[in-house]
Design a protein around this motif. Structure first.
Motif, PDB file in Angstrom:
ATOM      1  N   ALA A  30       2.473   1.772  -3.810  1.00 54.07           N
ATOM      2  CA  ALA A  30       1.043   2.023  -3.825  1.00 54.07           C
ATOM      3  C   ALA A  30       0.519   3.674  -4.487  1.00 54.07           C
ATOM      4  O   ALA A  30       0.488   4.072  -4.913  1.00 54.07           O
ATOM      5  N   CYS A  70       0.344  -0.703  -0.087  1.00 54.07           N
ATOM      6  CA  CYS A  70      -0.123  -0.267  -0.076  1.00 54.07           C
ATOM      7  C   CYS A  70       1.029   1.379  -0.143  1.00 54.07           C
ATOM      8  O   CYS A  70       0.534   2.444  -0.465  1.00 54.07           O
ATOM      9  N   THR A  83       5.132  -3.245  -5.369  1.00 56.19           N
ATOM     10  CA  THR A  83       4.033  -2.899  -5.703  1.00 56.19           C
ATOM     11  C   THR A  83       4.260  -3.295  -7.360  1.00 56.19           C
ATOM     12  O   THR A  83       2.645  -3.767  -7.685  1.00 56.19           O
TER      13      THR A  83
END
Length: 98
Positions: free
Chosen positions: A59, A56, A82
């Motif tokens: 991202a 996350c 990612t």
């Protein structure tokens, strides 16, 4: 004409190799997670949670505006991880080994 055929064969073989690698990696990850869950569900769940947080963060770094630089090696590693995870997921989703 011949170069088109050679290019087609090379692309097809390359795609097959990448898909096979993704299927093998997916199978290895599944076996590793089952083995880890049998040993210690708490540690396996914790590591999976840490991986999710890291992805996350990657991202978020990928969505950073183009003008602002990354904040160091961890941000760059998270963004690369990612990207690799997304590419892996795309290839693994086309895997017919399930």
């Amino acid at each position: 004409m011949r170069t088109c055929v050679v290019e087609f064969v090379v692309e097809t073989v390359g795609e097959l190799v990448l898909t096979a690698a993704a299927c093998l990696l997916l199978a290895g990850l599944l076996v590793l997670s089952v083995w880890g869950w049998q040993r210690s569900p708490l540690i396996t769940g914790g590591l999976a949670g840490l991986l999710a947080v890291f992805l996350c963060y990657g991202a978020r770094e990928l969505r950073r505006p183009a003008g602002t630089p990354r904040k160091g090696r961890l941000a760059a590693a998270a963004a690369c991880t990612t990207t690799a995870a997304v590419v892996f997921a795309l290839y693994a989703s086309s895997c017919s080994c399930g």
